[in-house]
Each structure stands twice: as C-alpha cells, then as structure tokens.
Design a protein around this motif. Sequence first.
Motif, PDB file in Angstrom:
ATOM      1  N   ILE A 115       0.875  -1.163   0.000  1.00  0.00           N
ATOM      2  CA  ILE A 115       0.000   0.000   0.000  1.00  0.00           C
ATOM      3  C   ILE A 115       0.915   1.216   0.000  1.00  0.00           C
ATOM      4  N   LYS A 116       0.933   1.893  -1.144  1.00  0.00           N
ATOM      5  CA  LYS A 116       1.778   3.074  -1.286  1.00  0.00           C
ATOM      6  C   LYS A 116       0.950   4.295  -0.914  1.00  0.00           C
ATOM      7  N   MET A 117       1.476   5.068   0.023  1.00  0.00           N
ATOM      8  CA  MET A 117       0.843   6.310   0.433  1.00  0.00           C
ATOM      9  C   MET A 117       1.741   7.465  -0.008  1.00  0.00           C
ATOM     10  N   LYS A 118       1.378   8.662   0.331  1.00  0.00           N
ATOM     11  CA  LYS A 118       2.133   9.826  -0.147  1.00  0.00           C
ATOM     12  C   LYS A 118       3.620   9.732   0.177  1.00  0.00           C
ATOM     13  N   ASP A 119       3.965   9.556   1.436  1.00  0.00           N
ATOM     14  CA  ASP A 119       5.367   9.522   1.851  1.00  0.00           C
ATOM     15  C   ASP A 119       5.725   8.267   2.628  1.00  0.00           C
ATOM     16  N   SER A 120       4.923   7.192   2.457  1.00  0.00           N
ATOM     17  CA  SER A 120       5.199   5.976   3.212  1.00  0.00           C
ATOM     18  C   SER A 120       4.658   4.755   2.476  1.00  0.00           C
ATOM     19  N   LEU A 121       5.073   3.600   2.949  1.00  0.00           N
ATOM     20  CA  LEU A 121       4.646   2.320   2.393  1.00  0.00           C
ATOM     21  C   LEU A 121       4.195   1.408   3.517  1.00  0.00           C
ATOM     22  N   ARG A 136      15.609   2.219   3.763  1.00  0.00           N
ATOM     23  CA  ARG A 136      16.868   2.731   3.204  1.00  0.00           C
ATOM     24  C   ARG A 136      16.793   2.786   1.683  1.00  0.00           C
ATOM     25  N   ARG A 137      16.215   1.769   1.079  1.00  0.00           N
ATOM     26  CA  ARG A 137      16.122   1.705  -0.382  1.00  0.00           C
ATOM     27  C   ARG A 137      15.160   2.759  -0.939  1.00  0.00           C
ATOM     28  N   THR A 138      14.035   2.992  -0.258  1.00  0.00           N
ATOM     29  CA  THR A 138      13.008   3.908  -0.786  1.00  0.00           C
ATOM     30  C   THR A 138      13.105   5.322  -0.239  1.00  0.00           C
ATOM     31  N   LEU A 197      13.186 -10.579  14.717  1.00  0.00           N
ATOM     32  CA  LEU A 197      13.583  -9.289  14.144  1.00  0.00           C
ATOM     33  C   LEU A 197      13.413  -9.207  12.628  1.00  0.00           C
ATOM     34  N   THR A 198      12.844 -10.239  12.006  1.00  0.00           N
ATOM     35  CA  THR A 198      12.730 -10.249  10.551  1.00  0.00           C
ATOM     36  C   THR A 198      11.977  -9.028  10.029  1.00  0.00           C
ATOM     37  N   SER A 199      10.829  -8.712  10.614  1.00  0.00           N
ATOM     38  CA  SER A 199      10.039  -7.569  10.156  1.00  0.00           C
ATOM     39  C   SER A 199      10.818  -6.265  10.283  1.00  0.00           C
ATOM     40  N   SER A 200      11.440  -6.061  11.429  1.00  0.00           N
ATOM     41  CA  SER A 200      12.191  -4.814  11.663  1.00  0.00           C
ATOM     42  C   SER A 200      13.369  -4.680  10.711  1.00  0.00           C
ATOM     43  N   GLN A 201      14.108  -5.763  10.525  1.00  0.00           N
ATOM     44  CA  GLN A 201      15.285  -5.706   9.661  1.00  0.00           C
ATOM     45  C   GLN A 201      14.909  -5.474   8.204  1.00  0.00           C
ATOM     46  N   LEU A 202      13.860  -6.152   7.737  1.00  0.00           N
ATOM     47  CA  LEU A 202      13.427  -5.956   6.359  1.00  0.00           C
ATOM     48  C   LEU A 202      12.832  -4.557   6.167  1.00  0.00           C
ATOM     49  N   ALA A 203      12.120  -4.055   7.167  1.00  0.00           N
ATOM     50  CA  ALA A 203      11.587  -2.695   7.103  1.00  0.00           C
ATOM     51  C   ALA A 203      12.725  -1.675   7.000  1.00  0.00           C
ATOM     52  N   GLN A 204      13.801  -1.905   7.742  1.00  0.00           N
ATOM     53  CA  GLN A 204      14.967  -1.009   7.671  1.00  0.00           C
ATOM     54  C   GLN A 204      15.556  -0.983   6.272  1.00  0.00           C
ATOM     55  N   ARG A 205      15.736  -2.171   5.687  1.00  0.00           N
ATOM     56  CA  ARG A 205      16.321  -2.229   4.346  1.00  0.00           C
ATOM     57  C   ARG A 205      15.398  -1.565   3.312  1.00  0.00           C
ATOM     58  N   GLU A 225      12.842  -7.566  -6.960  1.00  0.00           N
ATOM     59  CA  GLU A 225      12.501  -7.677  -8.383  1.00  0.00           C
ATOM     60  C   GLU A 225      11.247  -6.865  -8.690  1.00  0.00           C
ATOM     61  N   GLU A 226      10.248  -6.958  -7.817  1.00  0.00           N
ATOM     62  CA  GLU A 226       9.002  -6.233  -8.035  1.00  0.00           C
ATOM     63  C   GLU A 226       9.230  -4.728  -7.937  1.00  0.00           C
ATOM     64  N   MET A 227      10.126  -4.311  -7.054  1.00  0.00           N
ATOM     65  CA  MET A 227      10.433  -2.892  -6.926  1.00  0.00           C
ATOM     66  C   MET A 227      11.081  -2.352  -8.206  1.00  0.00           C
ATOM     67  N   VAL A 228      11.850  -3.184  -8.880  1.00  0.00           N
ATOM     68  CA  VAL A 228      12.500  -2.785 -10.128  1.00  0.00           C
ATOM     69  C   VAL A 228      11.497  -2.762 -11.278  1.00  0.00           C
ATOM     70  N   THR A 229      10.640  -3.790 -11.361  1.00  0.00           N
ATOM     71  CA  THR A 229       9.706  -3.872 -12.487  1.00  0.00           C
ATOM     72  C   THR A 229       8.457  -3.000 -12.303  1.00  0.00           C
ATOM     73  N   GLN A 230       8.112  -2.670 -11.053  1.00  0.00           N
ATOM     74  CA  GLN A 230       6.925  -1.858 -10.768  1.00  0.00           C
ATOM     75  C   GLN A 230       7.281  -0.683  -9.840  1.00  0.00           C
ATOM     76  N   PRO A 231       8.206   0.177 -10.232  1.00  0.00           N
ATOM     77  CA  PRO A 231       8.665   1.231  -9.316  1.00  0.00           C
ATOM     78  C   PRO A 231       7.574   2.202  -8.895  1.00  0.00           C
ATOM     79  N   ASP A 232       6.563   2.397  -9.724  1.00  0.00           N
ATOM     80  CA  ASP A 232       5.480   3.333  -9.368  1.00  0.00           C
ATOM     81  C   ASP A 232       4.616   2.795  -8.231  1.00  0.00           C
ATOM     82  N   CYS A 233       4.762   1.525  -7.902  1.00  0.00           N
ATOM     83  CA  CYS A 233       3.986   0.921  -6.796  1.00  0.00           C
ATOM     84  C   CYS A 233       4.704   1.047  -5.460  1.00  0.00           C
ATOM     85  N   PHE A 234       5.917   1.554  -5.490  1.00  0.00           N
ATOM     86  CA  PHE A 234       6.708   1.685  -4.274  1.00  0.00           C
ATOM     87  C   PHE A 234       7.108   3.135  -4.076  1.00  0.00           C
TER      88      PHE A 234
END
Length: 126
Positions: A34-40, A88-90, A77-85, A117-126
Amino acid sequence: MADDAVSVSRDRPTFKVHDFSARVANQDIYFRVIKMKDSLLLWINDKASMTELAVAMPTRFDTIPIATKLLGPPDNLTSSQLAQRLARRTGKLCFLSYNLPSLPDTSKELIEQRLLEEMVTQPDCF
C-alpha cells in the motif's frame, strides 16, 4: 454581517494498492504493498493474518534507518530488519508486516529477492 463562506475541495486519494506473489520452498507467499504519499505498508504472508508489524524510517542522523516492532514477539527481528532495508532503499517511512512461520535464511533471502525484483519492475507501486 459578511458572508464567511468556506470553500472545501477534495483531493484525489493517494493510496495505491499492489498485490503480487511468489512460490518459495513449495509455499505460496503473498505480498501486498500500500503506497501512500510519503510511506509504504508492505504485508508478506502465506495466509490472511497480521500478527507482526514493524516500522522503519530514514533519519538524517544515521545512514541506517531507525526501526521498531509494533506487533508480535520482540525476539523475531525479521520484520524490523526488512523494514529497515526497505526504508533505506526507498527513503520512505515503511511499515512492514512479515507473517511467515520460521523459514530458513535461504527462503527469507528468496522472499526479499522477489520483493526487490518487483520494486525494479513496478517502481510506481513503491
């Protein structure tokens, strides 16, 4: 008396929902962004539930985004660590719900790889 009419205008919704899936270790994994104005908000699961939720956000004080767990056991910590990455990426505030049973690290890496992969192929969704 002066007429103090107030003009109200409605903005168009800025939420965008994107779903995709992957098959990892003979298990169907579902993703919802779910992409919002300044967050995901990213939900990763194999069934309809939300037992974990973490949030991470970039900060000007460190290159590593800060993160915290909002729901779920604090020792996973899986959720927290993946959220951090993802933050950082977005460069965005990222809520992440990772609701999968304990998986080997190789499966977690495949799930993250599918997400990237999805972030690369569908960048407007992120």
